[in-house]
Every structure is written in C-alpha cells, then in structure tokens.
Scaffold this active site. Structure first.
Site, short mmCIF file in Angstrom:
data_model
loop_
_atom_site.label_atom_id
_atom_site.label_comp_id
_atom_site.label_asym_id
_atom_site.label_seq_id
_atom_site.Cartn_x
_atom_site.Cartn_y
_atom_site.Cartn_z
N HIS A 89 -51.07 2.10 -58.37
CA HIS A 89 -50.53 3.13 -59.27
C HIS A 89 -51.37 3.27 -60.54
O HIS A 89 -50.84 3.54 -61.62
CB HIS A 89 -49.07 2.83 -59.65
N ASN A 162 -40.34 5.51 -55.96
CA ASN A 162 -41.38 6.36 -55.37
C ASN A 162 -40.79 7.72 -54.99
O ASN A 162 -39.57 7.90 -55.04
CB ASN A 162 -41.94 5.70 -54.09
N TYR A 376 -43.84 -7.79 -61.22
CA TYR A 376 -44.00 -6.84 -62.33
C TYR A 376 -44.15 -7.55 -63.68
O TYR A 376 -44.87 -7.07 -64.55
CB TYR A 376 -42.86 -5.82 -62.34
FE1 HDE Z 1 -44.95 -1.64 -57.01
N1 HDE Z 1 -46.22 -2.60 -58.27
N2 HDE Z 1 -44.96 -3.25 -55.80
N3 HDE Z 1 -43.79 -0.68 -55.64
N4 HDE Z 1 -44.92 -0.05 -58.17
C1 HDE Z 1 -46.72 -2.08 -59.42
O1 HDE Z 1 -46.78 -3.19 -61.48
C2 HDE Z 1 -45.39 -4.48 -56.13
C3 HDE Z 1 -43.34 -1.16 -54.46
C4 HDE Z 1 -44.16 1.06 -58.01
O2 HDE Z 1 -46.01 3.71 -63.47
C5 HDE Z 1 -47.45 -3.09 -60.24
O3 HDE Z 1 -47.02 -2.59 -63.63
C6 HDE Z 1 -45.11 -5.41 -55.08
C7 HDE Z 1 -42.30 -0.35 -53.92
C8 HDE Z 1 -44.47 2.02 -59.05
O4 HDE Z 1 -46.50 1.74 -64.30
C9 HDE Z 1 -47.30 -4.39 -59.42
C10 HDE Z 1 -44.52 -4.68 -54.10
C11 HDE Z 1 -42.14 0.67 -54.81
C12 HDE Z 1 -45.43 1.40 -59.85
C13 HDE Z 1 -46.48 -3.92 -58.24
C14 HDE Z 1 -44.41 -3.33 -54.55
C15 HDE Z 1 -43.08 0.44 -55.88
C16 HDE Z 1 -45.68 0.11 -59.27
C17 HDE Z 1 -48.84 -2.68 -60.63
C18 HDE Z 1 -44.08 -5.15 -52.73
C19 HDE Z 1 -41.18 1.85 -54.74
C20 HDE Z 1 -46.11 1.99 -61.05
C21 HDE Z 1 -48.80 -2.35 -62.10
C22 HDE Z 1 -42.97 -5.95 -52.70
C23 HDE Z 1 -39.80 1.48 -54.76
C24 HDE Z 1 -45.31 1.80 -62.29
C25 HDE Z 1 -47.46 -2.69 -62.52
C26 HDE Z 1 -46.00 2.47 -63.45
C27 HDE Z 1 -46.55 -0.81 -59.82
C28 HDE Z 1 -46.05 -4.77 -57.31
C29 HDE Z 1 -43.88 -2.30 -53.75
C30 HDE Z 1 -43.19 1.35 -56.99
C31 HDE Z 1 -48.60 -5.04 -59.02
C32 HDE Z 1 -45.44 -6.88 -55.09
C33 HDE Z 1 -41.50 -0.59 -52.63
C34 HDE Z 1 -43.87 3.39 -59.22
O5 HDE Z 1 -46.60 -5.36 -60.12
#
Ligand code: HDE
Length: 707
Positions: A89, A162, A376
C-alpha cells in the site's frame, strides 16, 4: 578571470510570496498569508539566512567551506528526506472528513461514537494500491486499500479495509509470501505494480484458497474509475460489544453515495500513460471544488446462531456473507471534505493499525486479523522511526489522553511533574478505569496448541463461482479477458495450465474460454479440491457493478471537444445541463489557450487534444465547427479521442459537422448506435446529458470486441 557575480537564483513564485502575510503555526514556524511582508528565511535552528543561492567559498571559484553551517544543514536535511515507503500500500492518497452517526446503536455497542444521533467524529481516510511502489500508476489492476481512521472520544479507531471484501489467504503467516510473489521479481526488479507475471501466478496457482479473491481482482473492481465510486469493506468479522458485555458479530461495509463505477482494462492501460495520477487528481479536484464524496456505513450484524448455521466459517477471510442473506444496515455516513495541507505530514506519515479499537469494538479469531494486529504496530516503528509516532499530529488522538510513556526518539511531549510511574503516592498522573477502559470480550477459548487450518475453511471454489455467476455477461467477459491477459504474461506453461485447472472448479465455460484464448493444447484435469465445489449457491446481485449502477451522471465528467467556430449556444446548454446534473466537464481544443466560439466569445480550454484523451472522461461531446474539420481530421489524437470513446462503450454526443471525424475514426454511419446521440438543438443537448446516467452503453460491447 571569472566575473564575480552574485546570482539570486530563480525567483519563481516570489511574487506570490511577496504578497503574503504571516501567521505562526503550532510549532512556532511562520506561515504566509495574503498581503503581508516576506519573512526572513532561517535555518532550522532559527538563525536568519543572508544568502540561500550561493554556498560559502574562498573566492568566487574557490573550494566550498565546511564552515558553511547553513549549507550543511540544508543538504543534511535533504539527504534524510525519505522514510521507508510502506511494504504494501505504498501508493496512497488521503483526505480528511467526518463520520456522522444516524441513530444510537447502544443495543449493540457501547462505543462512544455510536451513542448519539447526529454525532460527528473526525476522520482521515487513505486509499491506496497494494503492489506498486510510491511512484507507481493509479490504474494498476490491484486491490485498493480503504483505510479509515476515526478520532473518537475514546481513542482512535482504525478500520483498515480494502475495496474487495475477501482476501487471498486465510492465515497471516502466508502474507510475506503473497506479497513477495506479487511485487517485482527480485532478480530483475520488474514488473512494477503488476500481477501479470510468473511469480504471482505461480504462488496463486499453488494456493487454492486465493481463488475467490482472484475472481474479484480479475473483475473490474480492481480498476475503479475513482476512489469516490468504490465500496470499502472491513473484510474480517469483528465484534460489537454493548454495556452488558453482550457481543454481536459485525462486518463493515462502506457504500459510495455516487454508486459503483469502474473503467475497462484497455482504458486503464491508456489512463496510466495519459494521467498516472488519475485517482489522486479526481479526489483532489472533487474535494477542492466542494463536491465532497460520501459513503454510507452499513453493518452486517449477526449472532453466534447465524454464524453456526451459515454455510461457511465467518472467521474465514476468503468468504463473504451475501448481502441478500444478511442485508447490511445503514448506521451513518462518512464525508470527505478537506485535503491534507501537506502530503508527507499527513498521508505519508499516517499510521493505521487494526489493533486501534475503542471500547465496544472487538476482534474475532479470524487468523488474518490476529496476525495483522501484530504487524501494523511493528511496521510503524520501522517506517516512522520512533515509538513516538503517536506524537505526529495525524496519528495523535483528538480526545484527552494520559499515560506514562516517555523519552525515545523525537519525543514531543513527556509526562509533566514528578511521577512518571503509577501507582504513586503523590496523587499525580492518571489511573486505569475498570468502567471506562477497554475490556476484551470474555470469549471462552480452548484447544490443543497446534499449527492447523480449520476444516471449515476448506471450500476454496464455491464462493469464487458464486462471484462469477453474479456478474453480467459483459462483466464475466472482462474476468475472462483479464485472466487471459495476465496468464499470457506468464512464461512457464505449467503455471498457465495449473490456473486453468483451478478455473475448471469455478466455472467450466470460463476455464474453456481462457484455455482457448491462451491456446492451451490440452485441457488439464480440474485441480484436486479439498471439498467438492458447490454449484448450488445462488447468484448475489449485489456483487455486480453494472447491475448496481447509479443511473445518474452526478460526480462524473464530460469531455467536450471544440474548435474555433463551435456552436456557442450548444456549449452553453451542455454546461448548464451538466451543472444541473451535478456533473463536471473539461473543454478539449486543438490549442490549450482555447477557441473562438460561433458568437465571437472566447472559450478557454482545459486540455489540448494531445493531453486530453477521451479515456479521462466518462462520456464525450464532439462540437467541432465544419470549417475546422479539415485540420482536425489530420490530428491522430482527435481520431483516437473518438475511436477510444466508441470502443470503451462511452456515450458520444455529436453535432452534424462531426460526422467526418467519426467516420475517419472508424465509426461509420452504420455503426452509430443508441449511445451516439445527435445534439443539434438545445433540447437534444439537454436530453443527451439526462441520458448519461447509464454511464456506458454496454450493448455496444460485443460489436467493438472489447473483451
Ligand atoms: Fe495490510 N498491511 N496486512 N491488509 N493493509 C499494511 O501497514 C498486513 C491485509 C491494508 O493506508 C502495512 O502501515 C498483514 C488485509 C491497508 O496506510 C502492514 C496482512 C487488508 C493498508 C500490513 C495484511 C489489509 C495496509 C504496511 C495479512 C484488508 C494501508 C504499512 C494478515 C482488510 C494502510 C502499514 C494505509 C497496510 C500488514 C492483510 C489492508 C505491513 C500482515 C486482509 C488498507 O503492516
């Protein structure tokens, strides 16, 4: 001998700066406001600067001196301007706004923001793509992040969702593999922001649980027209907890007020070249012009009994609960009404965290959510560089807060007074509260400690099929075309075959179509399925974009192609009809300065034809004058403008004199259909705008062979 001159450098922008007056910001820094004096430039330490154009040297051509502390500070700071971009993202855009609660929800939750009708909670929302880096294009085929930070009176609540309600994987431990696979391949470092490559499809074809999500990502949901026309989903099942500590399961849905809309793939590819910031510009322009985008928060609420009876596991993030089975209840609206003052300070530094929940909102055991709750917080330390990232204004709560955390890099505030611990006998500082504090829902858990996947998570195909059969014929064709395109970029035939073997479990016609288009010599056997794919799930009409069209042109944009001598009256009528429909327009002309209309008035252009292709507009109107036609026909961009609009199934309004241009662009008289509308009179110009609500003329699609 060189002449000794003192360059003053570029003075671009100084006129406006000179006209500005100053106000002091929260940190003591000076900001400029209109009609005042220019402030004296200072170092970050506050020292006034005499010359910011020339570094300190011995003689005019001599070596630069280390003593030049102003130069060193300026370059030092510049050298450290970048922070790590988000691992996923990275490319995002955000806006401020508020959430307004419709009515008290105390029956379900004690969360303070839901207690009073009309209560407004400040919000910050960041939209993003997943795979590309910070500088990648907006129209990549990708999931869009929809992250909402609500600054409630009981702390920040982040719904980090999402625009697609399911996910690729069922357990967080697989996330690094998924992301490694989709991002650029590590040896060659391409492709950027694209899933169309071997590594991604290799991983997917070995991960049957991703099939439902794959259907969504191959659909037009992954190429949205704008953030304003996207749904948002919390994805996981969460809990609401009321003051009696009773829990209700919940799934969060954000429904855009302007309805759903996507572009088509051929259009997306061209938008990426014409305006890589298409989505950013759209949000910026809408909010800056007072057209505030709005979403309704709707909740799917259910109890344990429903969860037990539902045919899939509500903890499985690769499944939806169809809206027809459990209609989402509207509870409030989210309005975005202000762009950030500074992209870096706010959009880049905002730290969303799934674990940010106020009392009254709680987690479920969804294994993806549980893993995210670790990730996060961890990622913010890496990205923002200090455990004090909550001191950055965009991340700080807007409610009173009190704790004993202190020191660390960039500490902006430390506890005041003697006691920096509790309990203390000085009566200083805050104490915990069993009444107000967050108390996790006391669910009873038991079981052996093992690395296992629940059997209730084993059906990987049935809902993938349900999604596919819920699409219109045209949308299904887009899914097939997207799969074919993506797999055509895969070099290893075995991966293509493996994917087709999965598609056979989703829909046989789809699988055959993709296999045929790829030129597969032999149809593979269906992939082994852990449980037999079900054929009996009813289509869910809520899953189609086209079937849920807004039927109005509000918030959309018409591209009006004009030349010298264009009909001034028609142009005026079009503009006022668009204003009435709360829609916008841009004028596209051979020269960007504009054209002289039939009545001698000057019409300023927004784009020259080369810079304003029709892919940037939802529909087009062709108003060239007869006399200008000869020149216009020579312009390949003008021909592309028309040809693309027609191929992308857009409505085309045209005056009689535009017929040669239509013909030269491949739209012969016999091709003109109900989407090509003569706007010869003010009446027809008005009804043309009224008819734009359908957004596209999909009946044209089989003829233009878009997919
Ligand atoms: Fe994320 N995801 N994610 N994700 N995600 C990040 O956090 C992660 C997942 C989502 O505008 C990171 O601050 C793991 C699902 C958004 O700043 C990180 C898993 C969904 C954003 C991270 C998922 C999301 C992130 C990278 C699997 C939808 C952007 C930077 C379990 C429900 C937020 C940050 C923004 C961002 C980890 C799966 C949505 C690396 C480990 C499912 C919208 O922490």
């Amino acid at each position: 001998m060189a002449k000794t001159t003192k360059s003053t450098g570029s003075s671009a922008g100084t006129a406006t700066i000179h006209d500005q007056k100053l106000t002091r910001g929260a940190g003591g820094e000076l900001h400029q406001t209109a009609a005042g004096k220019t402030p004296v430039l200072t170092t970050a330490q506050g020292g006034p600067v005499s010359d910011d154009q020339n570094s300190l040297k011995i003689g005019p051509r001599g070596p630069t001196l280390l003593e030049d502390f102003h130069f060193r500070e300026k370059i030092f700071h510049f050298d450290h301007e970048r922070i790590p971009e988000r691992v996923v993202h990275a490319r995002g855009y955000a806006a401020h706004g508020y959430f307004e609660n419709y009515k008290p929800l105390s029956k379900y939750t004690k969360a303070d923001l839901f207690q009073r009708a009309g209560e407004k909670t400040p919000a910050f929302v960041r939209f993003s793509t997943v795979a590309g880096s910070k500088g990648s294009v907006d129209l990549a085929r990708d999931v869009r992040g929809f992250a909402v930070k609500l600054y409630t009176q009981e702390g920040n609540w982040d719904i980090v969702g999402n625009n697609i309600p399911v996910f690729f994987i069922q357990d967080a431990i697989k996330f690094p593999d998924l992301i490694h696979a989709v991002k650029e391949e590590p040896d060659c470092a391409f492709p950027q922001a694209q899933s169309a490559h071997d590594n991604f499809w290799d991983f997917i074809s070995l991960t049957p649980e991703s099939m439902h999500m794959v259907m969504w990502v191959m659909s037009d949901r992954a190429i949205p027209r704008s953030f304003r026309f996207m749904e948002g989903f919390g994805v996981h099942t969460f809990r609401l907890v009321n003051s009696k500590n009773e829990s209700t399961f919940v799934k969060f849905h954000w429904k855009p007020k302007l309805g759903l809309q996507s572009v088509v793939w051929n259009e997306a590819v061209k938008i990426n070249g014409a305006d890589p910031d298409f989505h950013r510009r759209d949000l910026w322009t809408a909010i800056k012009s007072g057209n505030f985008p709005e979403w309704e928060l709707r909740l799917q609420l259910f109890d344990q009994k429903f969860a037990d009876e539902f045919e899939f596991d509500v903890l499985d993030p690769t499944k939806i609960i169809p809206e027809e089975l459990l209609p989402p209840v509207p509870v409030g609206r989210l309005v975005l009404d202000r762009m950030p003052d500074n992209f870096f300070s706010e959009t880049e530094q905002v730290a969303f965290m799934t674990q940010n929940v106020p009392p009254g909102i709680d987690f479920s055991n969804d294994p993806l959510l549980q893993g995210r709750n670790f990730s996060y917080l961890d990622t913010q330390l890496k990205r923002l560089g200090s455990p004090n990232f909550t001191h950055i204004p965009i991340n700080a709560p807007k409610c009173p807060f009190a704790h004993f955390q202190q020191d660390g890099h960039m500490a902006m505030r430390n506890p005041v007074g003697r006691a920096n611990y509790q309990p203390n006998s000085f009566g200083e500082g805050a104490r915990e509260s069993t009444q107000r504090g967050f108390t996790p829902f006391a669910d009873v858990e038991q079981g052996a400690k093992r690395r296992l996947r629940a059997e209730s998570f084993a059906d990987h195909y049935s809902q993938a099929r349900q999604f596919f059969i819920s699409q219109t014929m045209g949308e299904q064709a887009h899914v097939a075309a997207a799969l074919t395109f993506e797999l055509s970029k895969v070099k290893i035939p075995a991966i293509r075959e493996r994917m087709v073997s999965h598609l056979l479990n989703v829909d046989e016609t789809l699988a055959k179509k993709v296999a045929d288009k790829l030129g597969l010599q032999k149809m593979p056997k269906p992939a082994d399925a852990a449980v037999p794919p079900r054929q009996d799930l009813d289509p869910s009409p809520a899953l189609s974009i086209v079937d849920n069209g807004p039927e109005r042109f509000e918030g959309r944009k018409l591209g009006i192609l004009v030349t010298d001598g264009c009909d001034a009256g028609l142009l005026k009528t079009l503009k006022s009809a668009l204003d009435k429909a709360s829609a916008t327009y841009e004028i596209i002309a051979p020269k960007v300065a504009g054209v002289e209309a039939s009545d001698g008035s000057w019409v300023e252009a927004d784009q020259m034809i080369d810079g304003g292709p029709s892919v940037l507009y939802d529909a087009v109107a062709l108003l060239p004058a007869k006399d200008a036609m000869e020149d216009l026909l020579q312009e390949s961009c003008a021909r592309d403008f028309v040809a693309d609009a027609f191929t992308h199934c857009k409505f085309i309004g045209y005056v009689e004199s535009a017929l040669p241009l239509l013909a030269k662009s491949g739209v012969a008289a016999g091709d003109l259909d109900e989407g090509c509308i003569v706007i010869g009179s003010t009446k027809s110009a008005r009804s043309f705008v009224d008819g734009l609500g359908k957004l596209r003329i999909w009946s044209r699609e089989p003829r233009v062979k878009l997919a």
